[in-house]
Design a protein around this motif. Sequence first.
Motif, mmCIF file in Angstrom:
data_model
loop_
_atom_site.group_PDB
_atom_site.id
_atom_site.type_symbol
_atom_site.label_atom_id
_atom_site.label_comp_id
_atom_site.label_asym_id
_atom_site.label_seq_id
_atom_site.Cartn_x
_atom_site.Cartn_y
_atom_site.Cartn_z
ATOM 1 N N ALA A 62 18.716 64.454 55.091
ATOM 2 C CA ALA A 62 17.457 64.907 55.519
ATOM 3 C C ALA A 62 16.554 65.622 54.563
ATOM 4 N N ASP A 63 17.171 66.800 54.283
ATOM 5 C CA ASP A 63 16.406 67.626 53.216
ATOM 6 C C ASP A 63 16.352 67.533 51.856
ATOM 7 N N PHE A 64 16.913 66.400 51.417
ATOM 8 C CA PHE A 64 17.050 65.713 49.975
ATOM 9 C C PHE A 64 15.553 65.598 49.471
ATOM 10 N N GLU A 65 15.377 66.150 48.178
ATOM 11 C CA GLU A 65 14.143 65.868 47.444
ATOM 12 C C GLU A 65 14.462 65.551 46.063
ATOM 13 N N LEU A 66 13.790 64.667 45.453
ATOM 14 C CA LEU A 66 14.180 64.036 44.053
ATOM 15 C C LEU A 66 12.838 64.043 43.484
ATOM 16 N N SER A 67 12.821 65.009 42.374
ATOM 17 C CA SER A 67 11.610 65.088 41.652
ATOM 18 C C SER A 67 11.743 64.490 40.261
#
Length: 150
Positions: A62-67
């Motif tokens: 749920a807290d995953f972010e990919l830049s």
Amino acid sequence: MRRLNLKYIVLCLVLAVWSCNSGSDEEPTEQELVVKALTKTWGIAPGRSVVFQGLDASFFWADFELSFTDRRSFTVSGVPSGYDDVWPASGTFTFPDPKDPNLIERNDGVFIRIEITSETRVELVFELNDTGGSAFGTSGNYRFILASGS
């Protein structure tokens, strides 16, 4: 003689303008378009957005972010404990097949199939063959559906 000099000057001006404009009309490659579309920060989309071996794993991610950057690199945050081999904290990627702009290879050797469904939604599918002996059993098929606010 004067007429000849004027023609020569006009010809030189035309050539100078033409040479300055040449190359600027080149269309971006399909790979460049994919990089441009990916260059932003992505988070987990609502719903069943992370699937591991056919099972919904969205709650854990749920807290995953990919830049992604325009320099073909990426950084991630919010990776669940023990799953750093699924998404390392940072890395780079290439296009291993020049004829397939929807396939990238991370610098750790993982091939990822990309489907850009809109400007704000992308799907990443890959198989992880973890040989590191992770106690969590991270080997298998993954599908991430990501969304961006912009």
